[in-house]
Design a protein around this motif. Structure first.
Motif, PDB file in Angstrom:
ATOM      1  N   ASN A  21       2.773 -55.762  27.736  1.00 24.27           N
ATOM      2  CA  ASN A  21       1.869 -54.482  27.812  1.00 24.27           C
ATOM      3  C   ASN A  21       2.916 -53.998  28.600  1.00 24.27           C
ATOM      4  OD1 ASN A  21       1.137 -55.109  30.132  1.00 24.27           O
ATOM      5  ND2 ASN A  21      -0.520 -56.703  29.573  1.00 24.27           N
ATOM      6  N   GLY A  22       2.844 -53.051  28.624  1.00 29.38           N
ATOM      7  CA  GLY A  22       3.633 -51.825  29.530  1.00 29.38           C
ATOM      8  C   GLY A  22       5.267 -52.029  29.697  1.00 29.38           C
ATOM      9  N   SER A  52      -4.327 -50.291  29.749  1.00 28.53           N
ATOM     10  CA  SER A  52      -2.744 -49.628  30.086  1.00 28.53           C
ATOM     11  C   SER A  52      -2.242 -48.566  29.674  1.00 28.53           C
ATOM     12  CB  SER A  52      -2.591 -51.064  29.020  1.00 28.53           C
ATOM     13  OG  SER A  52      -0.926 -51.036  28.819  1.00 28.53           O
ATOM     14  N   THR A  82       5.314 -58.646  34.898  1.00 26.75           N
ATOM     15  CA  THR A  82       3.964 -58.663  33.906  1.00 26.75           C
ATOM     16  C   THR A  82       5.134 -60.046  32.584  1.00 26.75           C
ATOM     17  OG1 THR A  82       3.406 -58.277  31.801  1.00 26.75           O
ATOM     18  CG2 THR A  82       5.817 -57.048  31.938  1.00 26.75           C
ATOM     19  N   GLU A  92      -8.587 -52.888  27.309  1.00 28.74           N
ATOM     20  CA  GLU A  92      -7.366 -53.244  27.631  1.00 28.74           C
ATOM     21  C   GLU A  92      -5.984 -52.184  27.267  1.00 28.74           C
ATOM     22  OE1 GLU A  92      -5.072 -56.977  28.286  1.00 28.74           O
ATOM     23  OE2 GLU A  92      -6.747 -57.298  27.446  1.00 28.74           O
ATOM     24  N   GLU A  93      -6.509 -51.680  26.124  1.00 30.55           N
ATOM     25  CA  GLU A  93      -5.202 -51.235  25.567  1.00 30.55           C
ATOM     26  C   GLU A  93      -5.415 -49.484  26.237  1.00 30.55           C
ATOM     27  OE1 GLU A  93      -2.589 -50.164  21.000  1.00 30.55           O
ATOM     28  OE2 GLU A  93      -4.410 -51.016  21.174  1.00 30.55           O
TER      29      GLU A  93
END
Length: 452
Positions: A335-336, A197, A232, A193-194
């Motif tokens: 995240n992001g 991203s 987010t 997932e990281e």
């Protein structure tokens, strides 16, 4: 095409090693065309009576020569497979050993051909047709194919990926080309997932640079002309004063009046020692529109108009936003953070400065080293011994105390040690242990190959 060639041999060379090899090849040249239908038992008997060459390396060389010619034809049929099997028995090789040898040779040939087809990191339709035809011609299953050229495919996938992210941007064409290459090479390119991203951030940077940002659907009420570009999860942090101690001046004394309770007397004066600390004010969702930043949390909503933002900075804690009035919050994003900053620079009109700043910053782009390639098996490198398991087991059972089985396996040092211990009980125990190892396919010959 004739693989084995008949050569003349002088009388003086008949008993030399080279002469025996020539005799062996001459014998094989006579039976080559009948290998698929030949009577193996009669042929083995004839070979033993006429050719005394017992050098395994010479026989293996002959077998490899014939096997390579079959593989290079790229069209293996039932007759070819039967011929290879019969030749294996005639030369005294175990079937499992030669099966693995054939498999590895097919893998190498396919890998070499794949290396040629994908050297430009693209596979044209005609290349795919040739590869598919080659796979069928070599009689390899889909799993075998993935196993065989997995390392070659991985090399090109890695090279393509590294080139794609080198400029810290991913264009749609690069993205599509990479996915197609993975598909064509049967590579399941799996990211955490990281990692996904980070790649999404690189895709977004390309869109920012090329003015390709598109509005997204909103789940909150916006003004009629307002466009949403990013959302987010977020923690809203602000700087607050926190007491970390006290200071005193003058003469004073602290008196204990109860357990854990003190009273200070005297003429001293005191004060608090404080420092600014980030504290979580609320948590919820953060939105970036072309008009404002909107935060919707559990304790309420907050707005920061785009035209009131003086600057922003990516810190270890998140994105710090400086504005004309009020406290400057730090947005800690799930995240992001880079994507959020990129979108914010885009709506404010700072895209050029943001991209220049990002390009000058060192970033770790070695994601590929952590990528898993599912479906790729490792080609076996530990082969099967040419030695016969039954023979080794019988020698170990009856003569293990003398180390005869170790000599048979080519492990001379081990055999000598067992022979020297032959008058002790330890030698009998050692020999029996080796017998068990042979029966369990755990005993190796001098080349490190398992006797099985």
């Amino acid at each position: 095409m004739q693989v084995f060639n008949h050569r003349e041999l002088g009388i003086e060379n008949k008993k030399s090693e080279k002469g025996l090899q020539i005799l062996l090849e001459n014998f094989l040249s006579e039976i080559e065309n009948q290998l698929a239908t030949i009577d193996v038992k009669k042929t083995v008997k004839k070979l033993k009576s006429n050719v005394k060459a017992k050098d395994p390396a010479a026989r293996e060389s002959m077998y490899s020569k014939y096997m390579d010619s079959i593989i290079k034809s790229e069209n293996i049929n039932d007759g070819d497979e039967k011929a290879l099997q019969n030749l294996s028995e005639i030369l005294g090789f175990d079937k499992r050993y030669t099966d693995e040898k054939i498999y590895l040779a097919k893998c190498k040939y396919l890998s070499d051909r794949m290396d040629f087809f994908i050297q430009d990191k693209k596979l044209l339709p005609e290349d795919l047709q040739k590869i598919e035809s080659l796979e069928k011609g070599l009689r390899l299953s889909h799993d075998d194919v993935t196993n065989c050229y997995g390392n070659v495919a991985r090399k090109y996938v890695i090279e393509y990926f590294n080139e794609m992210v080198a400029d810290k941007r991913i264009s749609p064409d690069e993205d599509a080309g990479f996915k197609k290459l993975c598909s064509d090479l049967h590579i399941d390119f799996s990211l955490s997932e990281e990692q996904n991203s980070v790649l999404e951030e690189l895709r977004l940077l390309w869109k920012i640079e090329n003015d390709k940002i598109e509005p997204i659907e909103s789940d909150i009420n916006l003004h009629s002309t307002e466009k949403l570009f990013y959302k987010t999860e977020c923690r809203w942090l602000e700087s607050r004063k926190k007491t970390v101690g006290y200071s005193y001046m003058g003469v004073s004394k602290r008196i204990s009046i109860a357990k854990g309770l003190f009273f200070r007397v005297g003429g001293g004066s005191g004060g608090r020692i404080t420092e600014d600390c980030l504290q979580e004010i609320d948590r919820g969702m953060i939105y970036v529109t072309d008009k404002r930043i909107i935060f919707v949390g559990g304790k309420g909503a907050k707005n920061i108009p785009i035209n009131k933002i003086l600057s922003f900075e990516i810190t270890d804690d998140g994105l710090k936003i400086s504005k004309e009035t009020g406290k400057s919050p730090v947005l800690s994003l799930a995240n992001g953070t880079l994507s959020f900053a990129g979108i914010l620079s885009y709506v404010i009109g700072w895209s050029k400065d943001f991209l220049e700043e990002y390009a000058s910053t060192e970033h770790d782009m070695t994601l590929i080293n952590q990528v898993d390639f599912f479906g790729n098996k490792t080609i076996k490198t530990n082969g099967i011994s040419r030695k016969n398991k039954s023979s080794a087991a019988l020698l170990a059972f009856f003569f293990g105390w003398l180390g005869v089985h170790s000599f048979y396996a080519g492990r001379i040092g081990r055999g000598v040690a067992q022979l020297l211990l032959s008058f002790t009980g330890a030698s009998f125990v050692w020999g029996f242990i080796d017998f068990i190892l042979i029966c369990c396919d755990e005993f190796k010959d001098s080349e490190g190959n398992i006797i099985k």
